[in-house]
Motif scaffolding. Structure first.
Motif, PDB file in Angstrom:
ATOM      1  N   LEU A 195       1.693  -1.265   2.970  1.00  0.00           N
ATOM      2  CA  LEU A 195       2.327  -0.268   3.837  1.00  0.00           C
ATOM      3  C   LEU A 195       1.693  -0.341   5.229  1.00  0.00           C
ATOM      4  O   LEU A 195       1.039   0.599   5.680  1.00  0.00           O
ATOM      5  N   PRO A 196       1.909  -1.428   5.955  1.00  0.00           N
ATOM      6  CA  PRO A 196       1.249  -1.580   7.267  1.00  0.00           C
ATOM      7  C   PRO A 196       1.731  -0.587   8.306  1.00  0.00           C
ATOM      8  O   PRO A 196       1.023  -0.325   9.283  1.00  0.00           O
ATOM      9  N   ARG A 197       2.924  -0.003   8.109  1.00  0.00           N
ATOM     10  CA  ARG A 197       3.442   0.952   9.094  1.00  0.00           C
ATOM     11  C   ARG A 197       3.134   2.396   8.716  1.00  0.00           C
ATOM     12  O   ARG A 197       3.764   3.319   9.190  1.00  0.00           O
ATOM     13  N   TRP A 198       2.134   2.566   7.851  1.00  0.00           N
ATOM     14  CA  TRP A 198       1.607   3.899   7.553  1.00  0.00           C
ATOM     15  C   TRP A 198       0.313   4.092   8.338  1.00  0.00           C
ATOM     16  O   TRP A 198      -0.443   3.125   8.531  1.00  0.00           O
ATOM     17  N   PRO A 199       0.032   5.320   8.768  1.00  0.00           N
ATOM     18  CA  PRO A 199      -1.251   5.555   9.442  1.00  0.00           C
ATOM     19  C   PRO A 199      -2.417   5.214   8.522  1.00  0.00           C
ATOM     20  O   PRO A 199      -2.401   5.549   7.333  1.00  0.00           O
ATOM     21  N   GLU A 200      -3.416   4.567   9.068  1.00  0.00           N
ATOM     22  CA  GLU A 200      -4.572   4.189   8.270  1.00  0.00           C
ATOM     23  C   GLU A 200      -5.239   5.419   7.649  1.00  0.00           C
ATOM     24  O   GLU A 200      -5.724   5.381   6.516  1.00  0.00           O
TER      25      GLU A 200
ATOM     26  N   ASP B  58      10.044   0.237  -5.170  1.00  0.00           N
ATOM     27  CA  ASP B  58       8.790   0.834  -5.629  1.00  0.00           C
ATOM     28  C   ASP B  58       8.183   1.783  -4.612  1.00  0.00           C
ATOM     29  O   ASP B  58       7.434   2.683  -4.972  1.00  0.00           O
ATOM     30  N   GLU B  59       8.462   1.559  -3.330  1.00  0.00           N
ATOM     31  CA  GLU B  59       7.917   2.412  -2.275  1.00  0.00           C
ATOM     32  C   GLU B  59       9.052   3.153  -1.583  1.00  0.00           C
ATOM     33  O   GLU B  59      10.059   2.546  -1.206  1.00  0.00           O
ATOM     34  N   PRO B  60       8.906   4.460  -1.390  1.00  0.00           N
ATOM     35  CA  PRO B  60       9.990   5.233  -0.784  1.00  0.00           C
ATOM     36  C   PRO B  60      10.083   5.111   0.729  1.00  0.00           C
ATOM     37  O   PRO B  60      11.169   5.174   1.297  1.00  0.00           O
ATOM     38  N   PHE B  61       8.930   4.945   1.416  1.00  0.00           N
ATOM     39  CA  PHE B  61       8.901   5.030   2.877  1.00  0.00           C
ATOM     40  C   PHE B  61       8.209   3.791   3.456  1.00  0.00           C
ATOM     41  O   PHE B  61       6.994   3.641   3.323  1.00  0.00           O
ATOM     42  N   ALA B  62       8.986   2.931   4.100  1.00  0.00           N
ATOM     43  CA  ALA B  62       8.404   1.726   4.688  1.00  0.00           C
ATOM     44  C   ALA B  62       7.536   2.069   5.887  1.00  0.00           C
ATOM     45  O   ALA B  62       6.481   1.479   6.092  1.00  0.00           O
TER      46      ALA B  62
ATOM     47  N   GLN C  84      -5.191   8.739   0.579  1.00  0.00           N
ATOM     48  CA  GLN C  84      -4.625   8.489  -0.746  1.00  0.00           C
ATOM     49  C   GLN C  84      -5.532   7.597  -1.579  1.00  0.00           C
ATOM     50  O   GLN C  84      -5.699   7.812  -2.786  1.00  0.00           O
ATOM     51  N   GLU C  85      -6.125   6.606  -0.948  1.00  0.00           N
ATOM     52  CA  GLU C  85      -7.033   5.714  -1.668  1.00  0.00           C
ATOM     53  C   GLU C  85      -8.187   6.508  -2.277  1.00  0.00           C
ATOM     54  O   GLU C  85      -8.555   6.305  -3.438  1.00  0.00           O
ATOM     55  N   ARG C  86      -8.721   7.443  -1.507  1.00  0.00           N
ATOM     56  CA  ARG C  86      -9.829   8.246  -2.016  1.00  0.00           C
ATOM     57  C   ARG C  86      -9.366   9.192  -3.120  1.00  0.00           C
ATOM     58  O   ARG C  86     -10.105   9.456  -4.071  1.00  0.00           O
TER      59      ARG C  86
ATOM     60  N   ASP D 220      -2.780  -0.229  -5.219  1.00  0.00           N
ATOM     61  CA  ASP D 220      -2.459  -1.550  -4.672  1.00  0.00           C
ATOM     62  C   ASP D 220      -1.333  -1.458  -3.638  1.00  0.00           C
ATOM     63  O   ASP D 220      -1.345  -2.178  -2.638  1.00  0.00           O
ATOM     64  N   GLY D 221      -0.380  -0.562  -3.870  1.00  0.00           N
ATOM     65  CA  GLY D 221       0.755  -0.451  -2.962  1.00  0.00           C
ATOM     66  C   GLY D 221       0.362  -0.046  -1.555  1.00  0.00           C
ATOM     67  O   GLY D 221       1.084  -0.352  -0.596  1.00  0.00           O
ATOM     68  N   LEU D 222      -0.761   0.635  -1.398  1.00  0.00           N
ATOM     69  CA  LEU D 222      -1.190   1.062  -0.070  1.00  0.00           C
ATOM     70  C   LEU D 222      -1.445  -0.122   0.852  1.00  0.00           C
ATOM     71  O   LEU D 222      -1.261  -0.024   2.068  1.00  0.00           O
ATOM     72  N   SER D 223      -1.837  -1.254   0.287  1.00  0.00           N
ATOM     73  CA  SER D 223      -2.097  -2.433   1.119  1.00  0.00           C
ATOM     74  C   SER D 223      -0.812  -3.072   1.604  1.00  0.00           C
ATOM     75  O   SER D 223      -0.850  -3.971   2.449  1.00  0.00           O
TER      76      SER D 223
END
Length: 877
Positions: free
Chosen positions: A221-226, A580-584, A232-234, A216-219
């Motif tokens: 993180l808009p400033r992470w490369p898709e 909860d997230e280390p890298f914005a 990670q999702e996979r 869920d946290g991946l959603s």
């Protein structure tokens, strides 16, 4: 502060980087300008920029230079904008290379590591990076890994750590366990050795507890490369399906099987009517029972263990199986039974370690069924296919369709059929709908010396006992030997022998050490208070975290980045962090590539051993021809590396920095070329000369008159447009665009010298030169300081100055170019003021010489004006 002497005064013919760069580095360090407090100051916004810290191999490579230059540009830019910037550096210092060096060279891993750190630190300092060196850490120091041991014990107390027997990936060369993520194509990620399977007692971190949160946290993180988020999702791999029990038939005579059913997890319960076989993993309890009675089954299981557990190895290996002779009943067709096979493509740690094979809908199952001539029927009917004639032979139907040959599911689409199948299974009491995760718990035990000792003591009476906090850190012994294979801690004569903290009876220490990915899973948090007696100071961590901009290679998308996200959540749960997230923000830079070279004997050559010619290449020492290979990632094995120290000595640190920023967008791979580096050096010398000319020839107090000449206005507008463009480029992580704009402003400033005596040009030249020094500072900080020292000898250094701001009224163009057309065809252009009235623009267009000539004698029917773009004359035919 006293200004250092700058070698670049007006009498100097060129910028002397060899003298200037050490002087400015010394000044920055002496002033402590890059140091920040543990808790960010309240009067300024914070910004935490961090590059993935390096393994101390002994020498920086150009990939490091690119990575840390990108981070330094961000740090210096944000500091100039008024942020309090945390920009630390440390060393990922544990690991097998040091232990291998100890065996090969007879040197202690600690000495080898610290010598390498010293050498690499020197190069980093030479490159002028704005690190908070007072926060430097090395993961091999007891002060760091002792705090990591405390984290381990707190996670153990919180139920996030457990020890259990497990089949593991064993690297027979490095003699240690590897996580599944560290097995690539069935081989160890470092040694390249074929991985074997062993069953060992291992310590696990319960990353699976956080699987839903991590997904869920991946959603958020808009400033992470898709691409990274998708990877990670996979890997986390949420899948919905069903657990289905297949009743086990009475075994043949001689079998001692006390199981009455085999449970399967499937994501495709809709295809149950297409079942052909049931396959179990080599480690499945049923397989073990079969192996006790059947030597051939045991032999096949041993062969599966040699294959390893990585999905890459399994996917690429030939699909093979062993028929156990057992059969199971079908939950929807109790009168039908199917064979049970042990298969090399089924993993025990995914689902239940058993699958049902549906060949028509899965290519792997189809290949297996065809190989062993197992019958099956198709149950997925593709659109427009005829159910009377449709068959599956060598290509599975894994796309869209409807169910057929499936009793109560016939005619249903796949989604509806899944729901109906699950409902029937639950109604019959033979299955249930479930969510499954691909992610496995993280086995961290490693059988080696050079790592963080796991702080556990094993007692025959008390079991596994945590080391008391007052006995931390558990320090590695210095007097170890590497004259025999395996873990030196295991055969150390004294270190592992201790008294049990509970009963005081003789006990032994845990001799496994932590996977080194543990070390890098929380270092970003330690940087916020690196000298604290506890792992983190919550106030400092709250102030600085999350990291605003993290920079590193995409090869860490699964391992390091996922582990760091897990560790942050675990540290939150144990009270060490409140995030909860280390890298914005995350940026993954491309690789640095170079041509490769081979001599006539096939030996790889370093670039400095090769002379490039118009037709090819030769050896510098002998003139013998050299084969030029393809451009590929710099690597020691192919010797296509360029040492940063060599570039610094020859061209200067700023040239190296400028080139890695200017060649291409930072997310793409770049090619390192001698001509490119030389071109960067030439430009920087030109830039210095242009600024030096202004410093020497234009008074510092040159006024800006109310009315300025066109040349002055043009240069001022170019200056402020460059401020806006460079600011936008750096905000968008496009330093190559910023470099291009700075090239343009340098040329504009050089051209303006021709108008030196016109009104306002002196002021405009000074303004442009000062702006260049400020805008260049994130990229080439030493030269920027040298240029500013010429322009303002008594003023503050660039590193203490604010980022320039563009004046809005100078951003608009002073004139626009209008295309002039006759009957829609371009016949000329005119330059006009943006706000010139329509009639005046049309009159100017009509008077343009070529247009006037073509319109002579013609009757103009219509004059069309598109503001700021086009004038079109419609004439009578």
């Amino acid at each position: 502060m006293t200004e250092p002497k700058t070698p670049a005064d007006t009498a100097t013919p060129a910028y002397d980087f060899a003298t200037a760069e050490p002087l400015w580095q010394e000044r920055w360090e002496r002033s402590g300008v890059f140091n920040v407090p543990d808790v960010p100051p309240a009067d300024r916004p914070k910004y935490y920029v961090l590059e993935m810290f390096p393994y101390p191999s002994g020498q920086l490579h150009m990939g490091h230079v690119r990575n840390y230059t990108l981070g330094d540009v961000v740090a210096r830019y944000k500091r100039a904008q008024g942020f309090s910037v945390l920009h630390p550096m440390g060393w990922d210092a544990f690991g097998l290379p040091a232990e291998n060096a100890a065996r090969e060279r007879g040197v202690h891993p600690g000495k080898w590591t610290m010598d390498n750190i010293a050498a690499m630190r020197t190069t980093l300092r030479q490159l002028g990076f704005s690190f908070n060196w007072d926060r430097e850490i090395a993961t091999c120091e007891p002060d760091y890994y002792g705090k990591q041991q405390k984290l381990f014990l707190d996670m153990l107390a919180a139920g996030l750590v457990e020890r259990r027997e497990s089949w593991v990936n064993w690297d027979p060369v490095d003699n240690t366990v590897l996580a599944n993520e560290q097995v690539v194509d069935g081989r160890g990620w470092r040694s390249g050795a074929l991985i074997e399977q062993k069953q060992l007692s291992q310590w696990f971190l319960k990353i699976t507890k956080f699987a839903p949160q991590l997904l869920d946290g991946l959603s958020h993180l808009p400033r992470w490369p898709e691409r990274v988020r998708t990877m990670q999702e996979r890997w986390i791999g949420r899948s919905e399906g069903a657990r289905v029990r297949f009743g086990l038939h009475e075994p043949p005579a001689g079998f001692d099987v006390d199981l009455d059913s085999v449970e399967v997890f499937t994501t495709r319960p809709d295809t149950l009517f297409g079942m052909s076989f049931l396959a179990i993993a080599a480690d499945h309890p049923l397989a073990a029972k079969v192996a006790k009675k059947n030597a051939k089954a045991a032999e096949f299981i041993a062969e599966c263990h040699r294959l390893g557990t990585s999905e890459e190895a399994i996917e690429t290996a030939e699909k093979r199986g062993f028929d156990t002779g057992l059969r199971v009943s079908h939950p929807f067709m109790p009168d039908r039974s199917f064979p049970v096979w042990i298969a090399n493509f089924v993993l025990m740690d995914y689902g239940t370690g058993a699958v049902f094979g549906c060949p028509c809908g899965d290519q792997r199952d189809l290949d297996f069924a065809n190989k062993y001539r197992l019958p099956f029927i198709p149950v997925i009917l593709p659109p427009d296919a005829d159910p009377q004639t449709f068959t599956v032979t060598d290509r599975a139907t894994d796309g869209q369709g409807t169910l057929f040959n499936s009793a109560f599911l016939d005619g249903l689409d796949i989604a509806t059929a899944k729901k109906e199948a699950i409902a029937r299974l639950e109604g019959l009491g033979v299955g249930r709908g479930v969510v499954n995760w691909r992610l496995r718990d993280w086995g961290i035990s490693r059988q080696r010396y050079w790592g963080c000792p796991i702080p556990i003591i094993h007692c025959d009476s008390c079991g596994a006992v945590p080391v008391p906090d007052d006995q931390l850190p558990v320090v590695l012994p210095e007097d170890v030997t590497f004259d025999r294979p395996g873990n030196p801690l295991e055969h150390h004569p004294t270190w592992k022998h201790v008294a049990c903290p509970k009963c005081q009876k003789p006990a032994t220490r845990e001799t496994d050490t932590c996977d080194t990915f543990v070390d890098s899973s929380w270092y970003f948090a330690r940087f916020t208070a690196p000298h604290a007696p506890q792992p983190t100071v919550v106030a400092a961590a709250d102030g600085w975290l999350p990291v605003d901009q993290y920079i590193g290679g995409i090869e860490h998308a699964i391992l390091h980045l996922l582990y760091a996200r897990f560790f942050t959540r675990a540290m939150h749960e144990t009270g060490h962090l409140n995030v909860d997230e280390p890298f914005a923000g995350l940026f993954t830079q491309g690789m640095v590539n170079h041509e490769s070279y081979r001599d006539a004997d096939g030996n790889w050559l370093y670039p400095d051993e090769v002379e490039r010619t118009a037709t090819g290449a030769t050896r510098r020492d002998t003139g013998a021809p050299v084969t030029v290979g393809r451009v590929e990632k710099m690597s020691k094995s192919k010797r296509n590396t360029v040492a940063p120290v060599t570039i610094i000595e020859r061209f200067g640190a700023d040239t190296a920095r400028w080139f890695v920023l200017s060649d291409s967008p930072p997310e793409r791979d770049m090619e390192w070329t001698e001509s490119g580096v030389a071109g960067a050096a030439r430009f920087l010398q030109r830039l210095f000369r242009v600024v030096r000319t202004v410093a020497a020839g234009v008074p510092a107090d040159a006024p800006c008159p109310a009315q300025v000449a066109k040349a002055a206005d043009t240069l001022r507008r170019a200056t402020h447009r460059t401020i806006a463009a460079v600011t936008e480029a750096l905000e968008g992580f496009s330093p190559n665009v910023a470099v291009a704009r700075l090239h343009e402003l340098t040329s504009a400033l050089a051209d303006a010298e021709k108008h030196a005596d016109e009104d306002g040009v002196a002021f405009a030249r000074r303004e442009a030169a000062t702006t260049l020094a400020l805008l260049c500072a994130p990229m080439v900080p030493h030269q920027a300081e040298a240029m500013m020292a010429l322009l303002d000898p008594a003023g503050r250094p660039v590193v203490e100055r604010a980022w320039p701001k563009a004046e809005a009224d100078l951003l608009a163009a002073s004139e626009v170019t209008i295309a002039v057309q006759i009957m829609g065809k371009l016949r000329g252009t005119v330059a006009v003021a943006p706000d010139m009235p329509k009639d005046d623009v049309i009159a100017r267009a009509e008077a343009e010489p070529n247009v006037a000539r073509l319109l002579e004698g013609a009757r103009i029917v219509k004059r069309i004006y598109v503001p700021g773009r086009i004038v079109n004359f419609v004439v009578a035919k």
